[in-house]
Design a protein around this motif. Structure first.
Motif, PDB file in Angstrom:
ATOM      1  N   ARG A 300      12.244  25.985  66.944  1.00  0.00           N
ATOM      2  CA  ARG A 300      13.275  26.767  66.262  1.00  0.00           C
ATOM      3  C   ARG A 300      14.245  25.866  65.510  1.00  0.00           C
ATOM      4  O   ARG A 300      14.633  26.140  64.390  1.00  0.00           O
ATOM      5  CB  ARG A 300      14.083  27.563  67.288  1.00  0.00           C
ATOM      6  N   HIS A 347      18.417  32.240  68.535  1.00  0.00           N
ATOM      7  CA  HIS A 347      17.923  32.933  67.346  1.00  0.00           C
ATOM      8  C   HIS A 347      18.588  32.378  66.110  1.00  0.00           C
ATOM      9  O   HIS A 347      19.774  32.519  65.920  1.00  0.00           O
ATOM     10  CB  HIS A 347      18.234  34.424  67.435  1.00  0.00           C
ATOM     11  N   PRO A 391      10.384  44.343  62.621  1.00  0.00           N
ATOM     12  CA  PRO A 391      11.166  43.103  62.674  1.00  0.00           C
ATOM     13  C   PRO A 391      10.253  41.889  62.849  1.00  0.00           C
ATOM     14  O   PRO A 391       9.194  41.985  63.464  1.00  0.00           O
ATOM     15  CB  PRO A 391      12.030  43.283  63.920  1.00  0.00           C
ATOM     16  N   TRP A 434       7.926  49.459  68.079  1.00  0.00           N
ATOM     17  CA  TRP A 434       8.975  48.557  67.600  1.00  0.00           C
ATOM     18  C   TRP A 434       8.372  47.335  66.918  1.00  0.00           C
ATOM     19  O   TRP A 434       8.694  46.986  65.806  1.00  0.00           O
ATOM     20  CB  TRP A 434       9.852  48.163  68.780  1.00  0.00           C
ATOM     21  N   GLN A 435       7.480  46.669  67.656  1.00  0.00           N
ATOM     22  CA  GLN A 435       6.767  45.529  67.101  1.00  0.00           C
ATOM     23  C   GLN A 435       5.373  45.469  67.704  1.00  0.00           C
ATOM     24  O   GLN A 435       5.217  45.716  68.904  1.00  0.00           O
ATOM     25  CB  GLN A 435       7.489  44.213  67.433  1.00  0.00           C
ATOM     26  N   ALA A 469      15.628  46.017  70.745  1.00  0.00           N
ATOM     27  CA  ALA A 469      15.104  44.691  71.097  1.00  0.00           C
ATOM     28  C   ALA A 469      15.806  44.052  72.295  1.00  0.00           C
ATOM     29  O   ALA A 469      15.402  42.990  72.754  1.00  0.00           O
ATOM     30  CB  ALA A 469      15.116  43.722  69.910  1.00  0.00           C
ATOM     31  N   THR A 510      10.170  38.318  77.365  1.00  0.00           N
ATOM     32  CA  THR A 510      10.846  38.569  76.098  1.00  0.00           C
ATOM     33  C   THR A 510       9.786  39.166  75.181  1.00  0.00           C
ATOM     34  O   THR A 510       8.608  39.203  75.532  1.00  0.00           O
ATOM     35  CB  THR A 510      11.424  37.275  75.495  1.00  0.00           C
TER      36      THR A 510
HETATM   37  P1  XMP Z   1      12.924  38.280  72.164  1.00  0.00           P
HETATM   38  O1  XMP Z   1      11.670  37.492  72.014  1.00  0.00           O
HETATM   39  O2  XMP Z   1      14.123  37.448  72.465  1.00  0.00           O
HETATM   40  O3  XMP Z   1      13.178  38.921  70.740  1.00  0.00           O
HETATM   41  O4  XMP Z   1      12.759  39.443  73.119  1.00  0.00           O
HETATM   42  C1  XMP Z   1      14.080  39.957  70.476  1.00  0.00           C
HETATM   43  C2  XMP Z   1      13.974  40.308  68.997  1.00  0.00           C
HETATM   44  O5  XMP Z   1      14.411  39.213  68.194  1.00  0.00           O
HETATM   45  C3  XMP Z   1      13.359  38.736  67.370  1.00  0.00           C
HETATM   46  N1  XMP Z   1      13.444  37.280  67.419  1.00  0.00           N
HETATM   47  C4  XMP Z   1      14.048  36.531  66.492  1.00  0.00           C
HETATM   48  N2  XMP Z   1      14.678  36.855  65.345  1.00  0.00           N
HETATM   49  N3  XMP Z   1      15.094  34.582  64.908  1.00  0.00           N
HETATM   50  C5  XMP Z   1      15.189  35.887  64.548  1.00  0.00           C
HETATM   51  O6  XMP Z   1      15.753  36.169  63.492  1.00  0.00           O
HETATM   52  C6  XMP Z   1      14.493  34.165  66.041  1.00  0.00           C
HETATM   53  O7  XMP Z   1      14.422  32.982  66.347  1.00  0.00           O
HETATM   54  C7  XMP Z   1      13.940  35.203  66.872  1.00  0.00           C
HETATM   55  N4  XMP Z   1      13.281  35.180  68.053  1.00  0.00           N
HETATM   56  C8  XMP Z   1      12.991  36.459  68.377  1.00  0.00           C
HETATM   57  C9  XMP Z   1      12.089  39.270  67.973  1.00  0.00           C
HETATM   58  O8  XMP Z   1      11.052  39.412  67.005  1.00  0.00           O
HETATM   59  C10 XMP Z   1      12.546  40.585  68.550  1.00  0.00           C
HETATM   60  O9  XMP Z   1      12.593  41.602  67.563  1.00  0.00           O
END
Ligand code: XMP
Length: 514
Positions: A300, A347, A391, A434-435, A469, A510
């Motif tokens: 990241r 994030h 997303p 959602w995804q 999310a 996650t």
């Molecule tokens: P997790 O994996 O934490 O993701 O359950 C929750 C939501 O956030 C998105 N996601 C990100 N979005 N940068 C972003 O802009 C990131 O580094 C990132 N990591 C996770 C993920 O797709 C989900 O919708």
């Protein structure tokens, strides 16, 4: 705040996070602009927003608990109509001298309610109706000057009002879909009690936003980062409508995008909208920075830093730009005050830039909920693929490839992900889920294809339902869809010999694997 007289404002006072947003959205669905404010906001500040009506949300607390959220009773003297919902109704009753008691007989779920006296709130509605209840305390006596207008078996005061003072309370939740006539109750309050005009329509929102953008930007130059997602796309289309070729869009192709995403951005913004688009093809640069990086947080970081560097280079070429567009939405604004500091993953937002860049921000979506942003996108003529795109994390496919990110592994995951998207769309589930996407783990397993032994990667299918999310459940995909996914991925994606399904909710998992 909408600084314009085009819209009337209704404030939704938040007494417990999860209820207020839904009420605010329902008010807007009735074409009245709404804003969420904390109950602790001084009443003078609330009134400074010149609300036509104030709605108190429900909340998890009991009015009897010490430290239960309250509001300054000055609000009742402001001559602005008030509607208390559930906890909000109990607060109205308690603060104005009625009685709220723990009767030991709460109501949860669908409940038959009898309208016992005429009320502007229930005008044109049947005298018996189903409502959704969720309370353990009950209002047992209305304050002096109030009439009781509805009751249920366990709630002698299911609705109360003082018409002269414009103060109303309902014990049930009109905002939830399980109260079938609830939206009509809200509309009666908004239009007939508060006198709001139903002018919050997409056409007028766009018109007002366009004027606001023009007023803010004048004749200056503006740049906007496009991520491929809906928020930045709608923000760009809106700003372009306002200021035309004063806008330059920047799209950084990190090489970590979904199949067809970059082409879609080109097609939509350069071809369709004729926007000045800088398309930076930086895939090699990102891959180089990711070389041998396995740790998710380091991935990241590497991506975030590279992104910023690339964007800075573009910005130097556009140093005459004074403004930067950001696709911030209303829920980000509401939550930024209260958000828990604990972060599970860092994030980074593609499009997010270092503080030392001296742009002023243009945030044309900061008053809008996601569904309004989508409606705006449709109205502005953005293609369905962008408006309804699920997303996608800023670091892209890199956080769906466990272990090293290589060109070859990117090809595998992109092809598998495209199949997942196609099949989910064909099954009519794309908007409901959602995804849904493919994950590429860092293991290989033995298989047999034709007469040959294979030793190749599995693909894991990750599909979740969610509202925001923050929590998520694994989606119960139909078996025949799973079968098609499995057979297509194995047959069509070289390097894959097995398909697995992730059945983990969040928490404990996650949504993304990294
Ligand atoms: P997790 O994996 O934490 O993701 O359950 C929750 C939501 O956030 C998105 N996601 C990100 N979005 N940068 C972003 O802009 C990131 O580094 C990132 N990591 C996770 C993920 O797709 C989900 O919708």
């Amino acid at each position: 705040m909408v600084e314009d007289e085009a819209f009337d404002t209704v404030l939704v006072v938040d007494f417990g996070a999860q209820y207020a947003q839904l009420i605010a959205r329902r008010v807007r669905e009735a074409h009245v602009y709404s804003e969420i404010v904390p109950h602790s906001m001084p009443v003078a500040e609330m009134l400074a927003r010149r609300p036509k009506g104030i709605i108190f949300s429900g909340g998890p607390a009991s009015v009897h608990v010490e430290g239960a959220p309250v509001i300054d009773p000055a609000v009742y003297e402001a001559r602005v109509p008030v509607l208390g919902i559930c906890y909000g109704a109990q607060l109205v009753a308690q603060q104005l001298g009625g009685e709220v008691a723990r009767t030991g007989r709460g109501e949860y779920g669908r409940t038959a309610m009898e309208v016992t006296d005429s009320s502007i709130l229930f005008a044109e509605l049947p005298s018996t109706q189903d409502v959704w209840m969720s309370h353990f305390d009950s209002i047992t006596r209305a304050p002096d000057g109030f009439r009781v207008t509805a009751a249920t078996a366990e709630a002698p005061v299911a609705a109360l009002e003082n018409l002269d003072r414009g103060i109303f309370g309902v014990q049930f939740h009109p905002e939830v879909m399980h109260t079938p006539r609830g939206q009509e109750v809200l509309k009666n309050f908004l239009y007939d009690v508060a006198g709001c005009r139903p002018t919050w329509t997409m056409a007028s929102i766009i018109e007002t936003s366009v004027e606001a953008i023009r007023a803010q930007v004048g004749s200056e130059k503006v740049i906007c980062g496009l991520s491929g997602g809906v928020d930045s796309a709608v923000a760009a289309a809106l700003v372009h409508k306002a200021i035309g070729d004063q806008l330059t869009c920047v799209y950084v192709d990190t090489g970590l995008m979904r199949a067809g995403e970059s082409e879609q951005v080109e097609q939509t913004f350069r071809q369709q909208f004729k926007i000045d688009l800088v398309h930076v093809k930086a895939a090699d640069r990102f891959l180089e920075q990711l070389n041998d990086v396995i740790d998710p947080e380091r991935k990241r970081k590497a991506i975030g830093e590279t992104f910023i560097r690339v964007f800075e280079e573009v910005a130097v070429d556009h140093s005459d730009a004074r403004f930067l567009v950001q696709g911030t939405l209303y829920p980000d604004i509401i939550e930024s005050g209260t958000k828990d500091a604990a972060r599970i993953k860092s994030h980074h937002n593609v499009g997010g830039l270092p503080d030392d860049m001296n742009f002023e921000l243009v945030e044309p979506l900061r008053n809008l909920f996601k569904d309004e942003v989508r409606a705006m996108g449709e109205q502005l003529g953005l293609p369905e693929e962008i408006v309804w795109r699920q997303p996608f994390p800023g670091p892209g496919l890199a956080v769906r490839i466990v272990g090293t990110v290589t060109h070859e592994r990117l090809e595998i995951i992109r092809a598998a992900d495209e199949i997942v998207t196609e099949e989910i769309k064909k099954a009519g589930l794309y908007r409901e889920i959602w995804q849904a996407f493919a994950v590429l783990p860092a293991v290989r397993s033995v298989g047999v294809m034709g007469d040959e032994r294979t030793y190749a990667y599995p693909i894991v299918i990750r599909a979740v339902t969610s509202d925001d999310a923050m929590t998520a459940d694994w989606a119960r995909l139909p078996y025949d869809l799973l079968e098609r996914l499995s057979s297509r991925i194995i047959n069509e994606v070289p390097g894959v010999n097995r398909v697995a399904l992730d059945i983990t909710s969040k928490p404990p998992g996650t949504i993304e694997w990294e």
